[in-house]
Write an enzyme that holds these catalytic residues in place. Structure first.
Site, mmCIF file in Angstrom:
data_model
loop_
_atom_site.group_PDB
_atom_site.id
_atom_site.type_symbol
_atom_site.label_atom_id
_atom_site.label_comp_id
_atom_site.label_asym_id
_atom_site.label_seq_id
_atom_site.Cartn_x
_atom_site.Cartn_y
_atom_site.Cartn_z
ATOM 1 N N HIS A 119 0.837 -1.204 0.000
ATOM 2 C CA HIS A 119 0.000 0.000 0.000
ATOM 3 C C HIS A 119 0.874 1.257 0.000
ATOM 4 O O HIS A 119 0.657 2.179 -0.795
ATOM 5 C CB HIS A 119 -0.904 -0.032 1.235
ATOM 6 C CG HIS A 119 -1.749 1.191 1.454
ATOM 7 N ND1 HIS A 119 -3.106 1.209 1.257
ATOM 8 C CD2 HIS A 119 -1.421 2.446 1.867
ATOM 9 C CE1 HIS A 119 -3.580 2.421 1.528
ATOM 10 N NE2 HIS A 119 -2.575 3.193 1.914
ATOM 11 N N GLU A 120 1.867 1.296 0.883
ATOM 12 C CA GLU A 120 2.723 2.492 0.982
ATOM 13 C C GLU A 120 3.522 2.691 -0.307
ATOM 14 O O GLU A 120 3.654 3.807 -0.806
ATOM 15 C CB GLU A 120 3.670 2.380 2.179
ATOM 16 C CG GLU A 120 2.979 2.361 3.531
ATOM 17 C CD GLU A 120 1.948 3.463 3.693
ATOM 18 O OE1 GLU A 120 2.152 4.558 3.140
ATOM 19 O OE2 GLU A 120 0.929 3.215 4.349
ATOM 20 N N TYR B 82 -4.382 14.423 -2.645
ATOM 21 C CA TYR B 82 -4.708 13.641 -1.464
ATOM 22 C C TYR B 82 -5.796 14.290 -0.610
ATOM 23 O O TYR B 82 -5.597 14.587 0.565
ATOM 24 C CB TYR B 82 -3.438 13.409 -0.642
ATOM 25 C CG TYR B 82 -3.532 12.211 0.278
ATOM 26 C CD1 TYR B 82 -3.661 10.929 -0.222
ATOM 27 C CD2 TYR B 82 -3.493 12.367 1.653
ATOM 28 C CE1 TYR B 82 -3.760 9.839 0.610
ATOM 29 C CE2 TYR B 82 -3.585 11.282 2.506
ATOM 30 C CZ TYR B 82 -3.724 10.022 1.965
ATOM 31 O OH TYR B 82 -3.813 8.931 2.799
ATOM 32 N N GLU C 249 -6.107 6.548 -2.145
ATOM 33 C CA GLU C 249 -6.108 5.514 -1.112
ATOM 34 C C GLU C 249 -6.540 4.159 -1.684
ATOM 35 O O GLU C 249 -5.957 3.124 -1.366
ATOM 36 C CB GLU C 249 -7.067 5.914 0.013
ATOM 37 C CG GLU C 249 -6.395 6.667 1.129
ATOM 38 C CD GLU C 249 -5.240 5.879 1.722
ATOM 39 O OE1 GLU C 249 -5.428 4.714 2.094
ATOM 40 O OE2 GLU C 249 -4.138 6.433 1.806
ATOM 41 N N ASP D 3 -9.804 13.686 8.145
ATOM 42 C CA ASP D 3 -9.067 12.694 7.360
ATOM 43 C C ASP D 3 -8.947 13.140 5.902
ATOM 44 O O ASP D 3 -9.204 12.370 4.976
ATOM 45 C CB ASP D 3 -9.768 11.332 7.487
ATOM 46 C CG ASP D 3 -9.080 10.218 6.725
ATOM 47 O OD1 ASP D 3 -7.850 10.273 6.578
ATOM 48 O OD2 ASP D 3 -9.779 9.288 6.278
#
Lengths: 361, 88
Positions: free
Chosen positions: A179-180, A194, A203, A276
């Protein structure tokens, strides 16, 4: 954990939209009262630094060293660093490409996870590392104290050890490592902004490729995969199996301390929030579920057809940084048609977006 | 002085919030000094952080400022971790 009321409601407006205009900061920075001038000047300096840094990282690539001359293109140029529970990056170099495994299991997991991610991108999509030009893969482990997070800082991956109470070591699930790293691929390709829907797409792309890396490593078909993100990351006392579920968004955990998994699976339950970065980890459930539906409808190895379609969209040059869900969905339809013609793939993609309530043009 | 810290974002997207009331505490002076420095280095509006990085909201006596990982000053980092650890 969320008992305190939000002192900054702003119901729909995303948090990032309210940046102080530079001209106001310029005026403040020249103010005779140092209490006003100081913070404004520091904000300007930091903004300039971050903007330049981000731009350089995006435009010319992260300032990592070039791959060593003569290095084979099919080997991931990995380096693992140890922050030794501090927060200075990258930390002390503890394992380079080709070095033997050491005693630290966290270092060895990070090294293996980087290798697995490199392998999938190279073998499935003929992509040589994050930037397609053999960019060295750097990761720092043991970041901070009891640090409950992992992130991509624009140049490298960073992993905390978790506090042992809620989260364990963030290098445990290979999909978290993938994922990273996928955030790096996105940065070098579509560079999805983002926040808001483009942030949720950013994401989701990371969850999709994170999950595919796990499936590729385990040799699993779409039917065999668990479609979970972060399985094995939650401490024993937490009631839950993972952080997110692409198969059934909203069902990954339901716990006294952690709360309940807030992810929607369809547009009917889309969450409008300023937190978020505008809910990037929440609404990603919708495109995540669409990918799951495509992959399971087609069957077989998910990275081969469903993954190829998503990869084509991410790297095709038409996906804009401020893309919304329908923009992305429409491009997957075009990509399915371009690569596979009028067939099962196209039908699966169209049906999946319809099922999650995202319209395609 | 009431110091609140709220953390959002992160890989897990799980929020945390805690607050410390310094009045009556023996170490109130240290808290005040730390909070003032941390606030001075923060912004009035939330910066866009790095992918999966934590975002922080620090509220001191009703005034709210913002900062995010990994670019925190030592004072911000110390204040955030102390409030989240010791606060209720």
């Amino acid at each position: 954990m969320t008992a305190n009321p939000d002192p900054h409601p702003g119901p729909v407006a995303p948090v990032f939209c309210t940046i102080v205009p530079p001209h106001v900061l310029d005026t403040l920075a020249r103010h005779e009262d140092p209490a006003l001038a100081g913070p404004a000047r520091r904000t300007l300096e930091r903004d300039a630094f971050e903007r330049t840094h981000r731009r350089l990282t995006t435009v010319i690539g992260a300032p990592s060293p070039a791959p060593p001359e003569g290095a084979p293109a099919d080997e991931p140029p990995r380096t693992i660093y140890d922050a030794r529970h501090r927060t200075d990056l990258p930390g002390r170099r503890v394992r380079g490409e080709g070095d033997k495994p050491g005693k630290d299991a966290t270092v060895n997991r990070a090294y293996a996870g980087l290798g697995a991610t490199f392998d999938l991108f190279l073998k499935a999509y003929a992509r040589n590392s994050i930037n397609a030009e053999g960019l060295p893969l750097n990761a720092t482990v043991h970041y901070g104290e009891d640090y409950n997070n992992a992130f991509w800082n624009g140049e490298q991956m960073v992993f905390g050890d978790g506090d042992g109470e809620i989260f364990l070591d963030f290098t445990i699930p290979v999909d978290v490592i993938g994922h990273e790293l996928a955030h790096g691929v996105t940065q070098y390709t579509a560079n999805l902004a983002y926040f808001g829907q483009s942030g949720a797409l950013n994401e989701s792309v990371s969850d999709v490729f994170g999950s595919l890396i796990k499936q590729y490593t385990l040799g699993q078909t779409a039917a065999e995969a668990d479609w979970l993100i972060g399985a094995g990351l939650l401490a024993e006392r937490v009631t839950g199996e993972a952080l997110r579920s692409m198969k059934a968004p909203g069902t990954a955990y339901d716990d006294d301390v952690l709360g309940k998994d807030p992810q929607p699976a369809t547009m009917d339950d889309y969450v409008r929030t300023g937190r978020d970065n505008g809910g990037v980890h929440i609404n990603s459930g919708i495109p995540n579920h669409a990918f799951y539906l495509v992959a399971t409808a087609l069957g077989g190895y998910a990275w081969e057809r469903a993954g190829q379609i998503w990869y084509d969209v991410l790297t095709g040059g038409e996906l804009q940084p401020d893309a919304l869900f329908p923009d992305f969905a429409t491009l997957t339809v075009a990509a399915a048609r371009a690569r596979f013609g009028e067939g099962d793939e196209l039908e699966a993609v169209q049906k999946a977006w319809e099922q999650v309530g995202v319209r395609t043009l | 002085m009431r110091i609140q810290v709220k953390r959002t974002g992160g890989f897990a997207g799980v929020e945390r919030a805690a607050a410390v009331e310094t009045s009556g505490r023996a170490d109130a002076q240290e808290w005040h000094a730390l909070a003032e420095r941390a606030v001075a280095d923060s912004r009035g509006t939330p910066p866009i952080g790095v992918p999966d990085g934590f975002s922080y909201q620090i509220t001191v006596d009703g005034k709210t400022v913002y900062c995010s990982d990994p670019r925190l000053t030592e004072e911000q980092r110390k204040l955030i971790s102390q409030v989240l650890k010791e606060g209720a």
